[in-house]
Design an enzyme around this catalytic site. Structure first.
Site: not given
Ligand code: GRF
Length: 216
Positions: A17, A144-145, A142, A108, A110, A173, A91
């Site tokens: 998404s 580090e996670l 970077t 990224n 998060h 959203t 992931m």
């Molecule tokens: C998102 O909520 C993001 O914060 C996390 O993974 C989710 C991915 O959702 N890293 P999508 O595949 O973009 O719907």
């Protein structure tokens, strides 16, 4: 393809998404030139195909060994000649070669108010902790996670009857607003990571730019 626009490679493992939001809001800011995944059947790849964007997958099945997988991913990314790489639900931790494929230019998103709640399963953990607010952070990647310098952060108050599902929907959203915004700033050269911190319009950011759920 528009040769003049900054080129973006998106990596994701799941629903996609955020990729969809990045693609829909690219308009004149950047061009998504490839989408990659660690899963050959990830829905994000189907979404990319619907946008006629080239896809690739670098899977643990094809590359069981981590170093070889890292090198293959780095090659696939470099082959698309990106200016920026945007992780959108990817992931896996990036290896050294992949990080070097776009040094300092990997973003990224998060689903937490970093530095709080790095790692997985943030919604459940936030609710279990009785937190009053939650959100999402766009940050530089970077080694580090979930700890690279932040750029933009979406914040929302947690409702009394909040569930994992309702919180995830609200956060997503917001992500669909802040991620394209942050990427557009990066593509325009307004945002950069230098000396381990984020710079916006030539000023060092001591904390991320905050977007509230109520802001329009
Ligand atoms: C998102 O909520 C993001 O914060 C996390 O993974 C989710 C991915 O959702 N890293 P999508 O595949 O973009 O719907």
């Amino acid at each position: 393809m528009n040769a003049a626009l900054p080129r973006v490679v998106v990596l994701g493992s799941g629903a996609g998404s955020n990729f969809e939001a990045l693609a829909e809001q690219a308009g004149g800011h950047y061009e998504i030139v490839a989408v990659g995944s660690d899963k050959a059947d990830a829905p994000i790849l189907d979404r990319a195909r619907r946008h006629a964007i080239p896809v690739f997958s670098i899977t643990p099945f094809d590359y069981p060994e981590h170093t070889a997988r890292d090198a293959a991913l780095a090659r696939a990314i470099a082959g698309a000649r990106p200016d920026w790489v945007a992780l959108a639900g990817y992931m896996r931790l990036l290896g050294a070669e992949t990080l070097a494929a776009a040094p300092g230019r990997i973003l990224n998103v998060h689903p937490a108010l970093l530095p709080a709640f790095p790692g997985l399963d943030t919604y459940r953990r936030v609710l279990a902790a009785g937190a009053r607010e939650h959100g999402s952070t766009v940050h530089f990647v970077t080694a580090e996670l979930d700890s690279g310098p932040p750029i933009l952060q979406a914040r929302l108050g947690i409702a009394a009857n909040e569930t994992v599902e309702s919180l995830e929907a609200r956060v997503k959203t917001m992500e669909h607003r802040i991620y394209p915004q942050a990427l557009a700033w990066c593509a325009a050269g307004r945002v950069a990571m230098r000396d381990g911190v984020t710079w916006l319009d030539g000023k060092r950011l001591t904390k991320p730019i905050i977007v509230e759920e109520t802001d329009e």
